[in-house]
Design an enzyme around this catalytic site. Structure first.
Site, mmCIF file in Angstrom:
data_model
loop_
_atom_site.group_PDB
_atom_site.id
_atom_site.type_symbol
_atom_site.label_atom_id
_atom_site.label_comp_id
_atom_site.label_asym_id
_atom_site.label_seq_id
_atom_site.Cartn_x
_atom_site.Cartn_y
_atom_site.Cartn_z
ATOM 1 N N SER A 140 0.850 -1.184 0.000
ATOM 2 C CA SER A 140 0.000 0.000 0.000
ATOM 3 C C SER A 140 0.886 1.235 0.000
ATOM 4 C CB SER A 140 -0.879 -0.003 1.253
ATOM 5 O OG SER A 140 -1.519 1.244 1.420
ATOM 6 N N TYR A 153 -2.908 -0.250 10.658
ATOM 7 C CA TYR A 153 -2.634 -0.755 9.310
ATOM 8 C C TYR A 153 -1.330 -0.178 8.748
ATOM 9 C CZ TYR A 153 -3.493 -1.698 4.331
ATOM 10 O OH TYR A 153 -3.392 -2.115 3.022
#
Length: 329
Positions: A140, A153
């Protein structure tokens, strides 16, 4: 190119993993599917088989290294030696750090970071003796730039990026033909935002611009045959990573002022009443998509340009040649 290849996908029951299974099946790969929910895995496997490929369902919680190893053994016993391993499973808690419990930080770390480590180790046990194979880590843009509400996260994805760097250097040291590649993704329209644990009182949403999970799936499958160090997908991923390199302080201020509101819709929710996927799989089968189809892009111009560089170069060269010829007249 993937005909006959055996590819394992973790997180295969929904979101990016589910879309990746569909894309792999479309390209002829046999697919081993790993996630916690047997029903969604069976549905994903049925989609793969309908496309004419073999599929093996092996339910496991990737935070459990022994369970994941058993799942890998099941897949190899049914489909044959594993050629590619894709780590796509994830979970998160959308809340400020002060509102997140130690148990929640631990669980996200166990799934997003340690689950990826366990997957890589399962793959290496099989690939290193054969001196071949590809490991694709779904990453990501947030592995390079933390944002508010997503500390669980972002921190785990930062750890994954550091782990991949170390692993890559070790493989180079041993002159290994096993490859590891990291696919850095933008905000996606997946079920994640419908079942992520949150303290927010409005439905969470991805950071705009939003892309469909098929954009990510095509990039993941492309990375299998082009396992370079990193693939950046989406213009927002590019400017997020480069922005962190060049103007990190300004990004702190911008994100602090805008990003908490930017990750919430106008849809009210009761966070205490909704199901989440942190410790157990929620019911139902949403497939690959979340609720943002109307806002999500099914193509990324940046990714198209990135994967068609010779064609783009030829086009630019042709335009320059025509311009030069015109100027000489």
């Amino acid at each position: 190119m993937l005909n006959g290849k055996v590819v394992v996908v973790t997180g295969a029951s929904a979101g990016v993993g589910r879309a990746t299974v569909r894309e792999l099946a479309r390209q002829g790969a046999a697919v081993g599917l790993i996630a916690r929910d047997r029903g969604r895995l069976d549905a994903a496997a049925a989609e793969a088989r309908a496309a004419g490929v073999r599929a093996c369902v092996a339910p496991a919680d990737i935070s459990d290294a022994d369970a994941l190893e058993r799942a890998a053994a099941t897949i190899e016993a049914e489909l044959g030696p594993i050629d590619v391993w894709v780590n796509a499973a994830m979970t998160a808690v959308l809340a400020e750090v002060s509102d997140t419990t130690p148990e929640e930080f631990k669980r996200v770390t166990e799934v997003v970071y340690l689950g990826s480590v366990h997957g890589v180790q399962c793959a290496l046990r099989r690939m290193l003796p054969r001196n071949e194979g590809v490991i694709v880590q779904v990453g990501s843009a947030l592995s390079r730039r933390g944002i508010p509400l997503q500390a669980t996260y972002c921190a785990a994805k930062h750890a994954v990026k550091g782990f991949c760097d170390s692993l890559r250097a070790e493989l180079i040291h041993h002159d290994s033909n096993v490859k590891v590649t990291l696919v850095q993704l933008p905000g996606l329209n997946t079920p994640q935002f419908g079942w992520v644990r949150t303290r927010l009182e409005h439905h969470p949403q991805p950071v705009a611009p939003i892309y469909q999970p098929e954009v990510a799936a095509r990039a993941v499958v492309h990375a299998i045959s082009h396992p370079k160090r990193e693939h950046w997908v989406g213009g927002s991923t590019v400017y997020t990573i480069l922005g962190e390199k060049l103007i990190s302080g300004a990004m702190d201020r911008f994100l602090g002022r805008t990003n908490e509101d930017g990750q919430q819709t106008d849809i009210p929710i009761d966070p205490a009443e909704r199901d989440d996927n942190l410790f157990s799989p929620p019911p139902g089968d949403p497939g690959a998509h979340g609720i943002f189809d109307a806002d999500a892009h099914d193509r990324s111009p940046q990714w198209w340009l990135n994967t068609h560089r010779p064609l783009v170069a030829a086009g630019v060269g042709g335009i320059v040649a025509v311009a030069v010829a015109a100027a000489r007249r």
